[in-house]
Each structure stands twice: as C-alpha cells, then as structure tokens.
Design an enzyme around this catalytic site. Sequence first.
Site, PDB file in Angstrom:
ATOM      1  N   GLY A  72       0.843  -1.194   0.000  1.00 39.55           N
ATOM      2  CA  GLY A  72       0.000   0.000   0.000  1.00 39.55           C
ATOM      3  C   GLY A  72       0.870   1.234   0.000  1.00 39.55           C
ATOM      4  O   GLY A  72       2.097   1.154   0.071  1.00 39.55           O
ATOM      5  N   GLY A  73       0.260   2.389  -0.096  1.00 42.67           N
ATOM      6  CA  GLY A  73       0.993   3.645  -0.086  1.00 42.67           C
ATOM      7  C   GLY A  73       1.513   3.952   1.309  1.00 42.67           C
ATOM      8  O   GLY A  73       1.189   3.273   2.296  1.00 42.67           O
ATOM      9  N   SER A 101       1.145  -1.150   8.148  1.00 40.52           N
ATOM     10  CA  SER A 101       1.815  -1.740   9.313  1.00 40.52           C
ATOM     11  C   SER A 101       0.797  -2.113  10.383  1.00 40.52           C
ATOM     12  O   SER A 101       0.903  -3.186  10.998  1.00 40.52           O
ATOM     13  CB  SER A 101       2.845  -0.758   9.890  1.00 40.52           C
ATOM     14  OG  SER A 101       3.906  -0.575   8.989  1.00 40.52           O
ATOM     15  N   ARG A 118       1.739   5.569   4.788  1.00 41.76           N
ATOM     16  CA  ARG A 118       0.744   5.962   5.792  1.00 41.76           C
ATOM     17  C   ARG A 118      -0.670   5.496   5.455  1.00 41.76           C
ATOM     18  O   ARG A 118      -1.651   6.160   5.772  1.00 41.76           O
ATOM     19  CB  ARG A 118       0.735   7.486   5.992  1.00 41.76           C
ATOM     20  CG  ARG A 118       2.084   8.053   6.276  1.00 41.76           C
ATOM     21  CD  ARG A 118       2.811   7.242   7.356  1.00 41.76           C
ATOM     22  NE  ARG A 118       2.219   7.405   8.638  1.00 41.76           N
ATOM     23  CZ  ARG A 118       2.603   8.303   9.524  1.00 41.76           C
ATOM     24  NH1 ARG A 118       3.644   9.055   9.278  1.00 41.76           N
ATOM     25  NH2 ARG A 118       2.010   8.419  10.672  1.00 41.76           N
ATOM     26  N   SER A 119      -0.748   4.354   4.788  1.00 42.56           N
ATOM     27  CA  SER A 119      -2.055   3.823   4.410  1.00 42.56           C
ATOM     28  C   SER A 119      -2.640   2.931   5.501  1.00 42.56           C
ATOM     29  O   SER A 119      -3.798   2.528   5.407  1.00 42.56           O
ATOM     30  CB  SER A 119      -1.909   3.005   3.132  1.00 42.56           C
ATOM     31  OG  SER A 119      -1.027   1.916   3.356  1.00 42.56           O
ATOM     32  N   GLY A 120      -1.826   2.617   6.512  1.00 45.51           N
ATOM     33  CA  GLY A 120      -2.292   1.684   7.534  1.00 45.51           C
ATOM     34  C   GLY A 120      -1.795   0.264   7.323  1.00 45.51           C
ATOM     35  O   GLY A 120      -2.280  -0.663   7.970  1.00 45.51           O
ATOM     36  N   THR A 172      13.386  -3.605   9.783  1.00 42.88           N
ATOM     37  CA  THR A 172      14.484  -3.472   8.816  1.00 42.88           C
ATOM     38  C   THR A 172      15.068  -2.071   8.797  1.00 42.88           C
ATOM     39  O   THR A 172      15.943  -1.766   8.008  1.00 42.88           O
ATOM     40  CB  THR A 172      13.975  -3.781   7.399  1.00 42.88           C
ATOM     41  OG1 THR A 172      12.891  -2.889   7.119  1.00 42.88           O
ATOM     42  CG2 THR A 172      13.514  -5.218   7.272  1.00 42.88           C
ATOM     43  N   GLU A 191      15.966  -6.367  15.319  1.00 45.84           N
ATOM     44  CA  GLU A 191      16.378  -5.342  14.377  1.00 45.84           C
ATOM     45  C   GLU A 191      17.392  -5.918  13.406  1.00 45.84           C
ATOM     46  O   GLU A 191      18.447  -6.384  13.821  1.00 45.84           O
ATOM     47  CB  GLU A 191      16.964  -4.144  15.110  1.00 45.84           C
ATOM     48  CG  GLU A 191      15.933  -3.476  16.003  1.00 45.84           C
ATOM     49  CD  GLU A 191      16.404  -2.146  16.572  1.00 45.84           C
ATOM     50  OE1 GLU A 191      17.527  -1.711  16.242  1.00 45.84           O
ATOM     51  OE2 GLU A 191      15.643  -1.550  17.356  1.00 45.84           O
ATOM     52  N   HIS A 205       5.844   3.535  16.220  1.00 38.82           N
ATOM     53  CA  HIS A 205       5.438   2.160  15.900  1.00 38.82           C
ATOM     54  C   HIS A 205       5.663   1.226  17.081  1.00 38.82           C
ATOM     55  O   HIS A 205       4.851   0.344  17.347  1.00 38.82           O
ATOM     56  CB  HIS A 205       6.201   1.660  14.667  1.00 38.82           C
ATOM     57  CG  HIS A 205       5.575   2.059  13.373  1.00 38.82           C
ATOM     58  ND1 HIS A 205       6.014   1.605  12.159  1.00 38.82           N
ATOM     59  CD2 HIS A 205       4.508   2.860  13.107  1.00 38.82           C
ATOM     60  CE1 HIS A 205       5.256   2.124  11.202  1.00 38.82           C
ATOM     61  NE2 HIS A 205       4.355   2.897  11.751  1.00 38.82           N
TER      62      HIS A 205
END
Lengths: 188, 188, 188
Positions: A15-16, A22, A18-20, A41, A69, A56
């Site tokens: 998705g783009g 994550s 800040r599309s949700g 990553t 990480e 996040h």
Amino acid sequence: MSSVSSMATVILVTGGSRSGKSDYARLRGEALEGARAFVATCPVVDEETAERIRRHQQERSPDVWDTIEEPVKLKEVILGADNYSVVLVDCLTLWINNLLHEAYMSGDAVSEDYVVSRANELLEACSTHHGTVIFVTNEVGWGIVPENALARQYRDLVGRCNRVLSAAAHEVVLVAAGIPLVLKKREP
Amino acid sequence: MSSVSSMATVILVTGGSRSGKSDYARLRGEALEGARAFVATCPVVDEETAERIRRHQQERSPDVWDTIEEPVKLKEVILGADNYSVVLVDCLTLWINNLLHEAYMSGDAVSEDYVVSRANELLEACSTHHGTVIFVTNEVGWGIVPENALARQYRDLVGRCNRVLSAAAHEVVLVAAGIPLVLKKREP
Amino acid sequence: MSSVSSMATVILVTGGSRSGKSDYARLRGEALEGARAFVATCPVVDEETAERIRRHQQERSPDVWDTIEEPVKLKEVILGADNYSVVLVDCLTLWINNLLHEAYMSGDAVSEDYVVSRANELLEACSTHHGTVIFVTNEVGWGIVPENALARQYRDLVGRCNRVLSAAAHEVVLVAAGIPLVLKKREP
C-alpha cells in the site's frame, strides 16, 4: 523450493505510505496464536526515522511481540525464527534501500536480478518455517517518473521485489485509507 | 460522539490526481434529493488553480449546487449546513494544505495529533447533520519518498487524516481511471 | 462512433510503474487466437530506455508478436492493423509524453482538450477494428503534487486520457504487485 505444504503461510501487505499497512499487518499477526517476532528493517539514520520507530514501537506491546532489528540479513532471521509462530517483517522497501546502501558502500551496483535472487532467498527461508511470515512493503511507482536516477532504480527494484513475493504469497493485501483489499488469497 | 443513528451518512471518496474523484462525488450528490452545498476548500493562489476551479465550477450547475468557499473552517461550515441535505467537501488534501499554511504563518508546527483532532471535529460536526456529507480526498503516498521534508510531512498528515475519516465513514470509495471501487460500505 | 457491436474489444491495463502491467497485457494478448501486433510507443532516447526495451523484447517471442514502433501516430497504426487479431499498445503514457515533445518542438501548447480529442481518435480507430485492442497505461497521480509545472501538466493529461479510454473500454484492469484487479468488465 520445498512443496507448498511445508511452507510457511506467506502474507504480503502492500500500500501507499501511511495507508495503515503496518497496523493491518500487526493486527493480522496478533490474531494468530503463538510467539511473535517483529523484524524491523529500519536502521536509525535520522531523528525523523527515530520518531517513526518510537511511534510504531509504542503500538506494539512487548508482551505480544519480540523485536528483532535487522536491516539486511532477513533470510538469516527467518531461518533462525523457529521459536516463533508469527514473523512480521516491516518492511521490504527499507530492506531494498539497505541493500542499495550496502552495495553503494562497497562500490557494487545492484541489478534487478540481484534483488530477485535475494527475494527468492527470503521465500526459500519461508519454505522451512512452520508458521506465518508477514511481509510489509510499499507501493512506490504510482507517481510521475522521478528525475533522480537512483530513485528510478529504487522504484524499479521495489516493484520487482514486490512481484516476486506476491507471485509466491498465499495472500496479498493492498491497504488504502486503512482498509484492506484482498488482491489474492489461496489456502495455505 | 453521537450514536451512529443520528449521524449524517459519511462518504469518503479517494483516489489519485485526475482520477475522476470529484466527478464521481458530484454525481453521488446529485443522485440524492434535497438542497446541495459544494464546499470548496481551495483558496485561489495562482492562475493554474483558478483555471482548475473555473473548470470544476462549469461542471456544477448553480441550480443544483450552492457553492461555499472555506479553506479552513470546515467544522463550522458543516455545523451551519442544516439547510442542506447534501454537503460535498472538495477536498481534504487542500484543507490540510491550508491548515499547514495557517500554522506556518503563525509560527506553529502541525503535528499528526493536531490533524487527527481536527479530522475528529469534522466527524463530530457530521454527527449532528441530518443528511449526507461527502468528503473528497487524494491518495498522495504511492510514490517514492519526497526529498522535501515539508512534502514528507504533508503526505504523512494526509494519510493520517484519510484513515480517521475512512474508519468512521459509512462508505469509502477509491476511484481509479474514472471507475469507482468500493472499499467499504455499511448501512447508514 | 460506430455501434458497440462493430467495435474491437478494447482492454485498458493500468497500474503503477513496474507493477506487471506489460506482462499481464502480453499474456492477455497471447491467450487470444490470431496474428498479434505489439505497438511500441517508446522512442529510444537514452541507454536506460534502450535497456528496458531490450528486456521487454526478450520476453516477447517474434513468433508470437510482430513489433511496430510508432511513438505518435497510433490512430494510423490501429487503422492499418486489419491483418492482426490482437493489437497491444504499450504504452499510452509514453505516447502522451511524445505528443508533448512534438508540440514543444513546434512551439505549440498541449491542452487537455487536445489530448481528449487524440484519445477519442484512438477509440474511433478501434471502432473499425475486428479484433482486440489492448492499451497499457500508467497510474501517475498517486504521489504528491510535483514541483515541476510540466510534470503537473503531464500527470493531468495522463489522468484525462486514461479516463477517456476507461469510459469506452470493455474491460479495465488495475495491476498491483503483479496481480490484476478488474475494475470494469462488460461483454464485447
């Protein structure tokens, strides 16, 4: 590659920005039973990135997710994640960025074939895993052609990587305005 | 917030630039009965914008739509739109742009939390309206990461705002190449 | 325009850069019987483009596709393609780029109306064709507004062209991460 029956269920969430994506991927992982690993990553290169990571992290309970990480060696992380039922990799676009950076530092060029072979390594690692591996990636090629040659190469590589993962994934979900649109779904 | 039963039907229409979002939203509004208000969030800042506004205005019959120009105070417009059955806000991306401009002029920073709270104010205003409120917005995060920090912030804020509206909306429609794709629909 | 029954089946394939649009369009064409023409709109302007063309050519068997290179006069190519059952035009975005370049060289401006009339010419040519015409185009308006005025105009023109073709097409397919999403489909 192993037969499909022995392969982890692979979910690709795209998705783009800040599309949700994550959030959606995290909720998918939390809906599954068992121990969960969040594979970040993202190397902390600036304050803006650090702030994004902090935000996040606050959304992920440490009781629910262990955080690993790893900017580059994703195959090794997946191969070593036998203790986890759910492995969430967030995200492939930063991983490709890190591959490019690593190559640049050692004076190497990164070809599409190289990214394809690295993406296939991830799928091979998934084929030995018993659980669910969720990859988050980005759509980056829906704007005008960037003037910057490196940006053009980057979006080519991301597009190629997404297609390799997508072709093998059990499920591919496109997220727009926070809403998931299932592009592909087959039984594990 | 009021219960869903007393809330206006909220429709969010999103999509890329020149995808046909505005035309689709206008036709949705014209398919409904009653007085209609078109809320233009676009301040006329240059000739290119003026031309775009003229073209859009020619497509809207003044017999069918009253035009209200308001770059920033959308909550107040919706609260005062009791005389209208249909309120079409075109578009949220320019509204966020105007919020950023307003804040810049007064030396303030705009946080995501600020945009979320402003977006929630819009939804609260909708909860007191008796009719249908249609919001037009844009997908702006499907390209490569912009080099410009303000552009990065802008697309973060737009993405966040879209998700707040989308989560509460009765219907979310993604328009591509003029064709609507319903991402979400529930009964009003 | 002729009645629908005498018109070629028109398929519009759109999506972001490197989404798998061209591969999907090629496979659609190869699933149809008869002689096939691949119309390449891409003038070889630099090594990066040349490399991309070489790669695409390797994927197309010369036994299966005849290649016609035509950067601008697409209407004429379609009108003269009676010998082919399948005409695949790849891609409209480069065609619009070439129209802009041609106009720039002769000192003319390119308006949206001009692009709309040129796009309608393509549809009229399709209305005389007996087979299937597949157009590949790009989504280019899902990023932030470009700072460059020519880039803004370009994405406006591409968006407009896509909508003209999409409105008339029998089928419109959006490709993301290699997976086709049918936005529209009606019987030929």
